[in-house]
Write a protein that holds these residues in place. Structure first.
Motif, PDB file in Angstrom:
ATOM      1  N   THR A 129     -35.402 -29.377 -63.838  1.00 11.62           N
ATOM      2  CA  THR A 129     -34.856 -28.743 -65.038  1.00 11.62           C
ATOM      3  C   THR A 129     -35.495 -29.335 -66.284  1.00 11.62           C
ATOM      4  OG1 THR A 129     -32.740 -28.339 -63.920  1.00 11.62           O
ATOM      5  CG2 THR A 129     -32.744 -28.258 -66.326  1.00 11.62           C
ATOM      6  N   GLY A 130     -35.706 -30.654 -66.272  1.00 11.02           N
ATOM      7  CA  GLY A 130     -36.389 -31.306 -67.384  1.00 11.02           C
ATOM      8  C   GLY A 130     -37.819 -30.824 -67.540  1.00 11.02           C
ATOM      9  N   LEU A 131     -38.502 -30.618 -66.406  1.00  8.56           N
ATOM     10  CA  LEU A 131     -39.859 -30.087 -66.450  1.00  8.56           C
ATOM     11  C   LEU A 131     -39.859 -28.675 -67.035  1.00  8.56           C
ATOM     12  CD1 LEU A 131     -42.872 -30.081 -65.828  1.00  8.56           C
ATOM     13  CD2 LEU A 131     -42.320 -29.492 -63.447  1.00  8.56           C
ATOM     14  N   ALA A 132     -38.883 -27.874 -66.643  1.00  3.88           N
ATOM     15  CA  ALA A 132     -38.776 -26.512 -67.175  1.00  3.88           C
ATOM     16  C   ALA A 132     -38.622 -26.544 -68.695  1.00  3.88           C
ATOM     17  CB  ALA A 132     -37.598 -25.782 -66.539  1.00  3.88           C
ATOM     18  N   THR A 133     -37.844 -27.482 -69.188  1.00  6.65           N
ATOM     19  CA  THR A 133     -37.660 -27.621 -70.635  1.00  6.65           C
ATOM     20  C   THR A 133     -38.979 -27.989 -71.313  1.00  6.65           C
ATOM     21  OG1 THR A 133     -35.359 -28.305 -70.324  1.00  6.65           O
ATOM     22  CG2 THR A 133     -36.385 -28.845 -72.432  1.00  6.65           C
ATOM     23  N   ARG A 134     -39.743 -28.866 -70.688  1.00  6.55           N
ATOM     24  CA  ARG A 134     -41.046 -29.259 -71.254  1.00  6.55           C
ATOM     25  C   ARG A 134     -42.030 -28.092 -71.219  1.00  6.55           C
ATOM     26  NH1 ARG A 134     -41.698 -34.369 -72.610  1.00  6.55           N
ATOM     27  NH2 ARG A 134     -40.276 -35.967 -71.798  1.00  6.55           N
ATOM     28  N   VAL A 135     -42.012 -27.334 -70.147  1.00 10.50           N
ATOM     29  CA  VAL A 135     -42.899 -26.171 -70.044  1.00 10.50           C
ATOM     30  C   VAL A 135     -42.608 -25.191 -71.173  1.00 10.50           C
ATOM     31  CG1 VAL A 135     -43.409 -24.115 -68.665  1.00 10.50           C
ATOM     32  CG2 VAL A 135     -43.333 -26.361 -67.567  1.00 10.50           C
ATOM     33  N   ARG A 136     -41.340 -24.957 -71.439  1.00  7.55           N
ATOM     34  CA  ARG A 136     -40.961 -24.017 -72.508  1.00  7.55           C
ATOM     35  C   ARG A 136     -41.411 -24.504 -73.875  1.00  7.55           C
ATOM     36  NH1 ARG A 136     -34.918 -22.638 -72.820  1.00  7.55           N
ATOM     37  NH2 ARG A 136     -35.690 -20.956 -74.141  1.00  7.55           N
ATOM     38  N   ALA A 137     -41.392 -25.817 -74.070  1.00  4.12           N
ATOM     39  CA  ALA A 137     -41.719 -26.373 -75.386  1.00  4.12           C
ATOM     40  C   ALA A 137     -43.221 -26.579 -75.589  1.00  4.12           C
ATOM     41  CB  ALA A 137     -40.988 -27.701 -75.578  1.00  4.12           C
ATOM     42  N   LEU A 257     -41.912 -25.803 -54.911  1.00  6.56           N
ATOM     43  CA  LEU A 257     -41.743 -26.375 -56.247  1.00  6.56           C
ATOM     44  C   LEU A 257     -41.986 -25.326 -57.332  1.00  6.56           C
ATOM     45  CD1 LEU A 257     -41.434 -28.675 -58.289  1.00  6.56           C
ATOM     46  CD2 LEU A 257     -43.828 -29.271 -57.852  1.00  6.56           C
ATOM     47  N   SER A 258     -43.036 -24.523 -57.175  1.00  4.87           N
ATOM     48  CA  SER A 258     -43.372 -23.509 -58.171  1.00  4.87           C
ATOM     49  C   SER A 258     -42.252 -22.490 -58.323  1.00  4.87           C
ATOM     50  CB  SER A 258     -44.672 -22.795 -57.780  1.00  4.87           C
ATOM     51  OG  SER A 258     -45.756 -23.697 -57.725  1.00  4.87           O
ATOM     52  N   LEU A 263     -37.305 -20.509 -61.165  1.00  5.35           N
ATOM     53  CA  LEU A 263     -35.868 -20.214 -61.259  1.00  5.35           C
ATOM     54  C   LEU A 263     -35.219 -20.993 -62.391  1.00  5.35           C
ATOM     55  CD1 LEU A 263     -34.778 -20.153 -57.494  1.00  5.35           C
ATOM     56  CD2 LEU A 263     -34.922 -18.214 -59.061  1.00  5.35           C
ATOM     57  N   CYS A 264     -35.595 -22.255 -62.530  1.00  2.00           N
ATOM     58  CA  CYS A 264     -35.032 -23.093 -63.602  1.00  2.00           C
ATOM     59  C   CYS A 264     -35.425 -22.535 -64.972  1.00  2.00           C
ATOM     60  CB  CYS A 264     -35.510 -24.524 -63.461  1.00  2.00           C
ATOM     61  SG  CYS A 264     -34.810 -25.408 -62.050  1.00  2.00           S
TER      62      CYS A 264
END
Length: 271
Positions: A129-137, A257-258, A263-264
Motif C-alpha cells: 500500500t505504501g508503494l502504491a502511494t509512492r507510485v501515485r506521487a 506482486l504487479s 489492486l492497491c
C-alpha cells in the motif's frame, strides 16, 4: 552479469541436526520447528519464543546459526523449503497414468503455483500500500532488471503504464544507468534481481539513490547487495523445483506482486 542460483544445504536437515547438537535453548527451538514447520510461518518472534519457553534473543540466535540474519529471512527460506517438499512429494506419488499432463509438466505447474502461494504469504500489505502511494506521487518511475529479471521489470512497468503512470523499463544497463542520473526526489527507482547480486541492478539503485530518488529492490534475499543499495526491499520467493540457472523462476511471483499493487492503486483511486 548473468543471474545464478545458489546451492545451500537443506534447511530442514540443518534444523533436525540442531535438535541434537545445539545448546539446550536452541535445540528446544529446533525441535518445535521440526515438529510442525508450517505453523512457524504464521508466528512472530515473540510467539515462537513463548511457545518454546525461550526469549526473542534465542530465536534470533537460532536463525543466525542456520545462516540467516534474522527471523524474517529464516521464515522466507523455510517457506521455500516447505513448498519444494510439496513439489517433490507430488512427483513421487504421481504416476503417468494418473494425470492428464505429462508428469514433468505437472510437477513444474505445481511448482509455479506453489511459488506464487509462498510469495503471497510473505508480501506485506502495508508495504505494498505504501508503494502504491509512492507510485501515485512519483513524477517519474524507472524499473530495471537484467536477464530473467528484465522480463519481470517489463511486466511490472507494463502493468503500471496501463494504469496511466509514467514508467520506463529500458533493457540496456547503460541506458538505465544514464536515466537514473536524471532522477530527483520526485522519482521512484525499482530494481529487480532474483539472485540479489546482479552488479548492473545494484549500480542502477546506487546511482538513483544519490539523486534523491526513492529506491526499492525486489529480490529473494533481504540481505543481498542489491537490497543494501535500496531504501526499501520487497522479498518474493522462488519456491519450487527449478531445472537450471537462468530459469524465469521468479516471474510468477512478480506477476502476483504487479496485480496486487494494481489492486492497491485502484483502491486508493476510489477513496
Amino acid at each position: 552479469m548473468q543471474e545464478t542460483r545458489q546451492t545451500q544445504p537443506l534447511l530442514l536437515d540443518m534444523i533436525y541436526a540442531a535438535i541434537n547438537s545445539a545448546p539446550t535453548a536452541l535445540a528446544r527451538v529446533a525441535l518445535y520447528i521440526a515438529q510442525d514447520p508450517e505453523i512457524v510461518l504464521s508466528l512472530s518472534v515473540a510467539d515462537l519464543a513463548r511457545n518454546t519457553g525461550s526469549g526473542p534473543a534465542s530465536i534470533v540466535r537460532f536463525c543466525r546459526t542456520m545462516g540467516f540474519s534474522g527471523f524474517r529471512d529464516f521464515k522466507i527460506a523455510l517457506s521455500g523449503e516447505i513448498e519444494r517438499g510439496r513439489v517433490l512429494n507430488l512427483a513421487q506419488r504421481t504416476a503417468p497414468e494418473d494425470i492428464y499432463l505429462p508428469p514433468k509438466l505437472a510437477v513444474l505447474s505445481m511448482a509455479l503455483q506453489n511459488s506464487i502461494a509462498a510469495s503471497a504469504r510473505i508480501l506485506d500489505e502495508s508495504q505494498i500500500t505504501g508503494l502504491a502511494t509512492r507510485v501515485r506521487a512519483a513524477r517519474r518511475i524507472e524499473v530495471f532488471g537484467m536477464g530473467p529479471s528484465s522480463v519481470c521489470a517489463d511486466i511490472l512497468a507494463m502493468r503500471l503504464i496501463w494504469l496511466g503512470f509514467p514508467v520506463h523499463s529500458p533493457s540496456s544497463a547503460s541506458l538505465s544507468h544514464g536515466l537514473a542520473r536524471t532522477l530527483d526526489n520526485s522519482s521512484l527507482a525499482i530494481g529487480i534481481s532474483s539472485s540479489g547480486v546482479t552488479d548492473e541492478t545494484k549500480d542502477f539503485l546506487s546511482i538513483a539513490r544519490k539523486t534523491g530518488a526513492h529506491t526499492m529492490a525486489i529480490t529473494t534475499r533481504s540481505d543481498c547487495p542489491v537490497a543494501q543499495n535500496a531504501e526499501e526491499v520487497i522479498v518474493v520467493t522462488t519456491a519450487g523445483a527449478w531445472p537450471e540457472a537462468g530459469s524465469a523462476m521468479h516471474v510468477p511471483s512478480i506477476v502476483l506482486l504487479s496485480e496486487y499493487l494494481s489492486l492497491c492503486l485502484q483502491q486508493l483511486e476510489s477513496r
